[in-house]
Scaffold this motif. Structure first.
Motif, short mmCIF file in Angstrom:
data_model
loop_
_atom_site.label_atom_id
_atom_site.label_comp_id
_atom_site.label_asym_id
_atom_site.label_seq_id
_atom_site.Cartn_x
_atom_site.Cartn_y
_atom_site.Cartn_z
N PHE A 1 0.69 -1.29 -0.05
CA PHE A 1 -0.02 0.12 -0.08
C PHE A 1 0.82 1.05 0.14
CE2 PHE A 1 -2.96 3.19 1.73
CZ PHE A 1 -4.04 2.88 0.94
N ASP A 2 1.11 1.87 -1.16
CA ASP A 2 1.88 2.88 -1.51
C ASP A 2 1.65 4.03 -2.24
OD1 ASP A 2 2.04 1.90 -3.77
OD2 ASP A 2 4.04 1.48 -3.97
N GLU A 3 0.15 4.41 -2.17
CA GLU A 3 -0.66 5.32 -2.78
C GLU A 3 -0.84 6.55 -1.87
OE1 GLU A 3 -3.76 3.45 -4.31
OE2 GLU A 3 -2.92 2.53 -5.83
N ASP A 4 -0.34 6.68 -0.70
CA ASP A 4 -0.62 8.10 0.06
C ASP A 4 -0.30 9.27 -0.67
OD1 ASP A 4 -1.04 6.06 1.95
OD2 ASP A 4 0.31 6.54 3.49
N ASP A 5 0.73 9.37 -1.53
CA ASP A 5 1.14 10.47 -2.14
C ASP A 5 0.53 10.76 -3.17
OD1 ASP A 5 3.09 10.87 -0.19
OD2 ASP A 5 4.57 9.76 -1.34
N LEU A 6 -0.39 10.00 -3.75
CA LEU A 6 -1.20 10.21 -4.95
C LEU A 6 -2.51 11.10 -4.76
CD1 LEU A 6 -1.25 6.66 -6.95
CD2 LEU A 6 0.22 8.80 -7.24
N SER A 7 -3.08 11.70 -5.51
CA SER A 7 -4.26 12.50 -5.44
C SER A 7 -5.40 11.66 -5.55
CB SER A 7 -4.42 13.65 -6.51
OG SER A 7 -4.36 13.18 -7.89
N ALA A 8 -6.52 11.94 -4.81
CA ALA A 8 -7.47 11.08 -4.62
C ALA A 8 -8.20 10.59 -6.12
CB ALA A 8 -8.88 11.79 -4.12
N GLU A 9 -8.05 11.35 -6.98
CA GLU A 9 -8.82 10.80 -8.37
C GLU A 9 -7.73 9.69 -9.15
OE1 GLU A 9 -6.59 14.73 -9.18
OE2 GLU A 9 -7.99 13.88 -7.61
N LEU A 10 -6.41 9.62 -8.52
CA LEU A 10 -5.42 8.57 -9.23
C LEU A 10 -5.53 7.51 -8.52
CD1 LEU A 10 -2.70 10.93 -10.46
CD2 LEU A 10 -4.38 10.16 -11.76
N ARG A 11 -6.28 7.34 -7.07
CA ARG A 11 -6.28 6.12 -6.18
C ARG A 11 -7.25 5.20 -6.35
NH1 ARG A 11 -5.16 10.28 -2.12
NH2 ARG A 11 -7.30 9.44 -1.35
N ALA A 12 -7.20 4.20 -5.93
CA ALA A 12 -8.43 3.27 -5.98
C ALA A 12 -8.95 2.94 -4.53
CB ALA A 12 -8.13 2.00 -6.64
N GLN A 13 -8.32 3.57 -3.26
CA GLN A 13 -8.53 3.38 -2.11
C GLN A 13 -8.51 4.74 -1.29
OE1 GLN A 13 -9.72 1.89 0.41
NE2 GLN A 13 -9.42 -0.13 0.08
N ARG A 14 -9.06 4.82 -0.08
CA ARG A 14 -8.99 5.95 0.58
C ARG A 14 -7.43 6.01 1.30
NH1 ARG A 14 -13.23 3.92 5.20
NH2 ARG A 14 -13.64 2.19 3.49
N VAL A 15 -6.97 6.96 1.83
CA VAL A 15 -5.66 7.28 2.38
C VAL A 15 -5.70 6.21 3.84
CG1 VAL A 15 -3.99 8.79 3.71
CG2 VAL A 15 -5.31 9.09 1.36
N LEU A 16 -4.59 5.66 4.10
CA LEU A 16 -4.71 4.85 5.23
C LEU A 16 -4.94 5.63 6.51
CD1 LEU A 16 -4.26 1.74 5.84
CD2 LEU A 16 -1.84 2.38 6.32
N ASN A 17 -5.77 5.29 7.29
CA ASN A 17 -5.89 6.10 8.51
C ASN A 17 -4.97 5.32 9.47
OD1 ASN A 17 -6.36 7.31 11.08
ND2 ASN A 17 -8.70 7.26 10.70
N LYS A 18 -3.69 5.74 9.77
CA LYS A 18 -2.94 5.41 10.81
C LYS A 18 -3.15 5.00 12.20
CE LYS A 18 0.99 5.65 7.62
NZ LYS A 18 2.50 6.28 7.39
N GLY A 19 -4.18 5.98 12.47
CA GLY A 19 -4.57 5.94 13.91
C GLY A 19 -5.52 4.91 14.47
N ARG A 20 -6.18 4.01 13.34
CA ARG A 20 -7.11 3.00 13.75
C ARG A 20 -6.17 1.74 13.87
NH1 ARG A 20 -11.19 2.31 9.08
NH2 ARG A 20 -11.66 0.41 10.47
N LEU A 21 -4.68 1.73 13.30
CA LEU A 21 -4.08 0.45 13.51
C LEU A 21 -3.67 -0.07 14.93
CD1 LEU A 21 -1.79 1.29 10.35
CD2 LEU A 21 -4.03 0.26 10.14
N PRO A 22 -3.12 0.88 15.72
CA PRO A 22 -3.01 0.07 16.95
C PRO A 22 -4.10 -0.49 17.57
CG PRO A 22 -1.97 2.40 16.76
CD PRO A 22 -2.94 2.13 15.67
N ALA A 23 -5.40 0.10 17.52
CA ALA A 23 -6.56 -0.74 18.11
C ALA A 23 -7.01 -1.95 17.30
CB ALA A 23 -7.79 0.26 18.13
#
Length: 223
Positions: free
Chosen positions: A53-75
């Motif tokens: 998953f390495d699409e964080d730097d792409l604009s929304a129209e060039l991605r096929a996913q939402r930006v990863l919300n890293k705050g959700r991961l620890p839980a």
């Protein structure tokens, strides 16, 4: 027809030969909207390696996913680690930009639908649904590598381009509805506060029969 079939087989052989290495998954073949897809099981230790998953730097129209919300991961990772005997994760959905070859066990019935799915290691795997589960699995594995032998269901689709992948994301999330908090309390047997709440509603003469157990709001005529 024979020439066309032979050409397809030859093309697959060249593709497989060019990579040299491939993943092999036991799989079941299905069809949705006229397109083949494959359901399989994947060891958790492979999830971080093949699903990047390495699409964080792409604009929304060039991605096929939402930006990863890293705050959700620890839980999410803590959920796996704290409940090793009864955690549950639903399937990941992924598009494969590469040549998928399905070798069935037979020509008829269930044997035609089950077999081995072969995917070149240089194919690109794009997660359409489940990127937070994938990242949480990676985080949990760092703390407990023994989880790597467990498995998660994965549904593989052929990658038909960015527009199709974006549409798959929209369709998979279009009808997702978060359950009411009340029914979450009713069904949660891990949380101590939820257990106390249920006990009070069942045993207290004041609350018994007067607590809405499923909805989080009361209608105007509710007793």
């Amino acid at each position: 027809m024979q020439t066309e079939a032979a050409s397809k087989v030859a093309g697959r052989a060249v593709s497989r030969a060019s990579t040299g290495f491939e993943y092999t998954f036991p799989a079941i073949r299905g069809v949705q909207a006229g397109r083949e897809f494959y359901a399989s099981m994947c060891p958790l230790r492979l999830i971080p390696k093949i699903f990047l998953f390495d699409e964080d730097d792409l604009s929304a129209e060039l991605r096929a996913q939402r930006v990863l919300n890293k705050g959700r991961l620890p839980a999410l990772a803590r959920y796996i680690l704290d409940n090793p005997d009864d955690y549950v994760f639903s399937a990941l959905t992924a598009s494969v930009d590469g040549d998928m070859v399905f070798e069935s066990q037979g020509d008829e019935g269930s044997a035609h639908r089950t077999g081995q799915l072969r995917i070149p290691m240089d194919a690109r795997f794009l997660i359409n649904d489940g990127q937070h589960r994938r990242a949480a699995i990676e985080l949990a594995l760092k703390e407990d590598p023994d989880l790597g032998d467990e498995t998660i269901a994965v549904v593989f689709f052929h990658d038909a381009g960015l527009a199709r992948s974006q549409q798959m994301f929209a369709d998979l999330n279009r009808h997702a509805v978060r359950p009411a908090r009340s029914i979450g309390v009713l069904y949660d047997h891990r949380d101590v506060n939820a257990q106390i709440t249920r006990s009070l509603t069942e045993c207290s003469a004041v609350f018994k029969g007067f607590v809405e157990m499923e909805k989080s709001t009361l209608s105007a005529r509710s007793r």
